[in-house]
Scaffold this motif. Sequence first.
Motif, PDB file in Angstrom:
ATOM      1  N   PRO A 176       0.811  -1.157   0.001  1.00  0.00           N
ATOM      2  CA  PRO A 176      -0.081   0.092   0.085  1.00  0.00           C
ATOM      3  C   PRO A 176       0.793   1.249   0.062  1.00  0.00           C
ATOM      4  CG  PRO A 176      -0.796  -1.667   1.545  1.00  0.00           C
ATOM      5  CD  PRO A 176       0.485  -2.206   1.126  1.00  0.00           C
ATOM      6  N   GLU A 177       1.763   1.207   0.621  1.00  0.00           N
ATOM      7  CA  GLU A 177       2.817   2.578   0.688  1.00  0.00           C
ATOM      8  C   GLU A 177       3.613   2.647  -0.368  1.00  0.00           C
ATOM      9  OE1 GLU A 177       5.253  -0.820   3.040  1.00  0.00           O
ATOM     10  OE2 GLU A 177       3.040  -0.155   2.560  1.00  0.00           O
ATOM     11  N   ALA A 178       3.716   1.855  -1.307  1.00  0.00           N
ATOM     12  CA  ALA A 178       4.417   1.986  -2.522  1.00  0.00           C
ATOM     13  C   ALA A 178       3.845   3.146  -3.396  1.00  0.00           C
ATOM     14  CB  ALA A 178       4.518   0.816  -3.273  1.00  0.00           C
ATOM     15  N   VAL A 179       2.845   3.315  -3.797  1.00  0.00           N
ATOM     16  CA  VAL A 179       2.039   4.280  -4.604  1.00  0.00           C
ATOM     17  C   VAL A 179       2.547   5.699  -4.085  1.00  0.00           C
ATOM     18  CG1 VAL A 179       0.168   5.166  -5.465  1.00  0.00           C
ATOM     19  CG2 VAL A 179       0.381   2.852  -5.531  1.00  0.00           C
ATOM     20  N   GLY A 180       2.132   5.942  -2.899  1.00  0.00           N
ATOM     21  CA  GLY A 180       2.493   7.283  -2.294  1.00  0.00           C
ATOM     22  C   GLY A 180       4.146   7.601  -2.310  1.00  0.00           C
ATOM     23  N   ALA A 181       4.875   6.667  -1.954  1.00  0.00           N
ATOM     24  CA  ALA A 181       6.287   7.003  -1.945  1.00  0.00           C
ATOM     25  C   ALA A 181       6.767   7.184  -3.662  1.00  0.00           C
ATOM     26  CB  ALA A 181       6.866   5.743  -1.325  1.00  0.00           C
ATOM     27  N   LEU A 182       6.362   6.513  -4.312  1.00  0.00           N
ATOM     28  CA  LEU A 182       7.068   6.720  -5.722  1.00  0.00           C
ATOM     29  C   LEU A 182       6.543   8.078  -6.205  1.00  0.00           C
ATOM     30  CD1 LEU A 182       7.365   3.012  -7.004  1.00  0.00           C
ATOM     31  CD2 LEU A 182       9.202   4.390  -5.551  1.00  0.00           C
ATOM     32  N   CYS A 183       5.193   8.338  -5.991  1.00  0.00           N
ATOM     33  CA  CYS A 183       4.451   9.490  -6.689  1.00  0.00           C
ATOM     34  C   CYS A 183       5.362  10.741  -5.742  1.00  0.00           C
ATOM     35  CB  CYS A 183       3.193   9.776  -6.176  1.00  0.00           C
ATOM     36  SG  CYS A 183       1.959   8.692  -7.215  1.00  0.00           S
ATOM     37  N   GLU A 184       5.763  10.378  -4.768  1.00  0.00           N
ATOM     38  CA  GLU A 184       6.309  11.619  -4.145  1.00  0.00           C
ATOM     39  C   GLU A 184       7.677  11.713  -4.512  1.00  0.00           C
ATOM     40  OE1 GLU A 184       6.302  10.909   0.135  1.00  0.00           O
ATOM     41  OE2 GLU A 184       4.118  11.237   0.243  1.00  0.00           O
ATOM     42  N   ALA A 185       8.526  10.639  -4.942  1.00  0.00           N
ATOM     43  CA  ALA A 185       9.847  10.638  -5.341  1.00  0.00           C
ATOM     44  C   ALA A 185       9.872  11.246  -6.909  1.00  0.00           C
ATOM     45  CB  ALA A 185      10.451   9.098  -5.543  1.00  0.00           C
ATOM     46  N   VAL A 192       3.421   8.340 -12.561  1.00  0.00           N
ATOM     47  CA  VAL A 192       3.489   7.015 -11.850  1.00  0.00           C
ATOM     48  C   VAL A 192       2.058   6.391 -12.612  1.00  0.00           C
ATOM     49  CG1 VAL A 192       3.487   5.516  -9.964  1.00  0.00           C
ATOM     50  CG2 VAL A 192       4.766   7.580 -10.223  1.00  0.00           C
ATOM     51  N   VAL A 193       2.435   5.427 -13.191  1.00  0.00           N
ATOM     52  CA  VAL A 193       1.133   4.440 -13.850  1.00  0.00           C
ATOM     53  C   VAL A 193       1.145   3.246 -13.123  1.00  0.00           C
ATOM     54  CG1 VAL A 193       0.244   3.460 -15.829  1.00  0.00           C
ATOM     55  CG2 VAL A 193       1.702   5.602 -15.887  1.00  0.00           C
ATOM     56  N   VAL A 194       0.061   3.111 -12.446  1.00  0.00           N
ATOM     57  CA  VAL A 194      -0.168   1.771 -11.848  1.00  0.00           C
ATOM     58  C   VAL A 194      -1.065   0.970 -12.648  1.00  0.00           C
ATOM     59  CG1 VAL A 194      -1.232   0.675  -9.795  1.00  0.00           C
ATOM     60  CG2 VAL A 194       0.050   2.615  -9.464  1.00  0.00           C
ATOM     61  N   ASP A 195      -0.759   0.071 -12.969  1.00  0.00           N
ATOM     62  CA  ASP A 195      -1.568  -0.731 -14.182  1.00  0.00           C
ATOM     63  C   ASP A 195      -2.287  -2.169 -13.425  1.00  0.00           C
ATOM     64  OD1 ASP A 195      -2.453  -2.514 -16.293  1.00  0.00           O
ATOM     65  OD2 ASP A 195      -0.282  -2.766 -17.014  1.00  0.00           O
ATOM     66  N   GLU A 196      -3.556  -1.598 -13.481  1.00  0.00           N
ATOM     67  CA  GLU A 196      -4.410  -2.634 -12.556  1.00  0.00           C
ATOM     68  C   GLU A 196      -5.173  -3.453 -13.498  1.00  0.00           C
ATOM     69  OE1 GLU A 196      -4.809  -0.456  -8.320  1.00  0.00           O
ATOM     70  OE2 GLU A 196      -6.760  -0.575  -9.534  1.00  0.00           O
ATOM     71  N   ALA A 197      -4.591  -3.990 -14.608  1.00  0.00           N
ATOM     72  CA  ALA A 197      -5.457  -4.962 -15.639  1.00  0.00           C
ATOM     73  C   ALA A 197      -6.245  -5.966 -14.884  1.00  0.00           C
ATOM     74  CB  ALA A 197      -4.563  -5.385 -16.577  1.00  0.00           C
ATOM     75  N   TYR A 198      -5.639  -6.585 -13.784  1.00  0.00           N
ATOM     76  CA  TYR A 198      -6.220  -7.446 -13.146  1.00  0.00           C
ATOM     77  C   TYR A 198      -6.475  -6.955 -11.663  1.00  0.00           C
ATOM     78  CZ  TYR A 198      -3.797  -9.800 -16.846  1.00  0.00           C
ATOM     79  OH  TYR A 198      -3.257 -10.297 -17.774  1.00  0.00           O
ATOM     80  N   GLY A 199      -6.886  -6.042 -11.389  1.00  0.00           N
ATOM     81  CA  GLY A 199      -7.236  -5.179 -10.140  1.00  0.00           C
ATOM     82  C   GLY A 199      -8.256  -5.765  -9.471  1.00  0.00           C
ATOM     83  N   GLU A 200      -9.282  -6.266 -10.274  1.00  0.00           N
ATOM     84  CA  GLU A 200     -10.497  -6.618  -9.646  1.00  0.00           C
ATOM     85  C   GLU A 200     -10.547  -8.065  -9.084  1.00  0.00           C
ATOM     86  OE1 GLU A 200     -12.162  -3.991 -12.896  1.00  0.00           O
ATOM     87  OE2 GLU A 200     -10.494  -5.475 -12.803  1.00  0.00           O
ATOM     88  N   PHE A 201      -9.317  -8.747  -9.156  1.00  0.00           N
ATOM     89  CA  PHE A 201      -9.022 -10.064  -8.818  1.00  0.00           C
ATOM     90  C   PHE A 201      -8.286 -10.224  -7.507  1.00  0.00           C
ATOM     91  CE2 PHE A 201      -9.629 -10.959 -13.382  1.00  0.00           C
ATOM     92  CZ  PHE A 201     -10.685 -11.886 -13.222  1.00  0.00           C
ATOM     93  N   ARG A 202      -7.960  -8.692  -6.909  1.00  0.00           N
ATOM     94  CA  ARG A 202      -6.890  -8.934  -5.773  1.00  0.00           C
ATOM     95  C   ARG A 202      -7.768  -9.133  -4.517  1.00  0.00           C
ATOM     96  NH1 ARG A 202      -9.341  -3.744  -6.616  1.00  0.00           N
ATOM     97  NH2 ARG A 202     -10.071  -2.629  -4.973  1.00  0.00           N
ATOM     98  N   ARG A 203      -6.989  -9.797  -3.762  1.00  0.00           N
ATOM     99  CA  ARG A 203      -7.740 -10.382  -2.331  1.00  0.00           C
ATOM    100  C   ARG A 203      -8.097  -9.174  -1.686  1.00  0.00           C
ATOM    101  NH1 ARG A 203      -2.511 -14.100  -1.139  1.00  0.00           N
ATOM    102  NH2 ARG A 203      -1.655 -12.191  -2.046  1.00  0.00           N
ATOM    103  N   THR A 204      -9.087  -9.595  -0.677  1.00  0.00           N
ATOM    104  CA  THR A 204      -9.768  -8.533   0.284  1.00  0.00           C
ATOM    105  C   THR A 204      -8.806  -8.315   0.956  1.00  0.00           C
ATOM    106  OG1 THR A 204     -11.684 -10.214   0.304  1.00  0.00           O
ATOM    107  CG2 THR A 204     -11.500  -8.794   2.246  1.00  0.00           C
ATOM    108  N   GLY A 205      -8.802  -6.767   1.215  1.00  0.00           N
ATOM    109  CA  GLY A 205      -7.879  -5.976   2.146  1.00  0.00           C
ATOM    110  C   GLY A 205      -6.759  -5.520   1.226  1.00  0.00           C
TER     111      GLY A 205
END
Length: 362
Positions: A176-185, A192-205
């Motif tokens: 979870p903290e990776a997105v914010g850290a790399l956007c700040e960097a 910063v492009v987060v490719d969520e092609a499979y995002g709907e399959f992510r586990r709960t939480g």
Amino acid sequence: MSWPPIRPELAGIEPYGAPQLDVPVQLNVNENPYGPSAECIADIAAAAAQAAATLNRYPDREFTALRSALAAYLSRDSGAAPVTPDMVWAANGSNEVMLHLLQAFGGPGRTVLSFAPTYSMYPEYARDTHTEWVAGSREEDFSLDVDKARALVEEVRPSVVLLPSPNNPTGTALRPEAVGALCEAVGDHGIVVVDEAYGEFRRTGVPSALESLADHRSLVVTRTMSKAFAGAGLRLGYLAAHPAITDAIRVVRLPYHLSAVTQAVALAALEHAPELLGKVDELRAERDRVVDWLRTRGHEVAESDANYVLFGRFADRHAVWQGLLDRGVLIREVGPDGWLRVSIGTPDEMTAFKNALVEVTA
């Protein structure tokens, strides 16, 4: 001089593509094995027929209705900040979405950064847009060390950072903290492009990067209708980002790049989103069962938040791949040496895969 006079860096390169073979069990390109219902098919056909009556005219260049529908869908995603139509862009598959991003924000004298192993098309997007390609490394378990990644971003100062989550081909989700850290960097000198092609399959939480859009104007989140929406043949990818980013992409898109038929069919499919996404929970459960089964058989298995599983390690992975193919099961020979990837299919398809793998590795 050889002919035809292709660009020198393209000479002799084989085009990208997974094998398309006619076998009983096809588990190699991460498709959703469950097709649309008869009612959904009828609505899609009716929408396509209605669009056909207007084919003498150009389609809506800004695909206004589709952007509104996609914004509404993304806003309903669990935990997502509200997404407005001017934050949405769409194109012919997430591949074209990515190419638009590289055309707008990459180019000569600019750099795109990702972390290997990762999606094998990324360096091709860079090549095709004359953007320098730099690949950092993931950890042994395919996770991303945020501190190392941030340091590399600060060193390279890329114009574009590509972060698939879940990662392809490993299935690994970002911390979870990776997105914010790399956007700040990255700051204001890149996106910063987060490719969520499979995002709907992510586990709960496991959060979506959509939750961070309001906090970082350099963040772009891409999605597709090919996977969870069971629309691989539709070819519709899309993104959510700051309106200034979507407006910049309009400069590089080809005129009328989304046909009237594509727009109509995508809108009809979105009307059936609950049904088309209805098998996602089943596929996630089947994925977790496959992970457990592979581990009981002594295989290494990467943690997966996608609809596929990377497993190994094999001294001769091609021999295993061929052995499965000889038994009518097609999976993907991709990723780090010694590993194979299997898409999650129906229970019957996964039984066929398991039986074949037992025979091949006996």
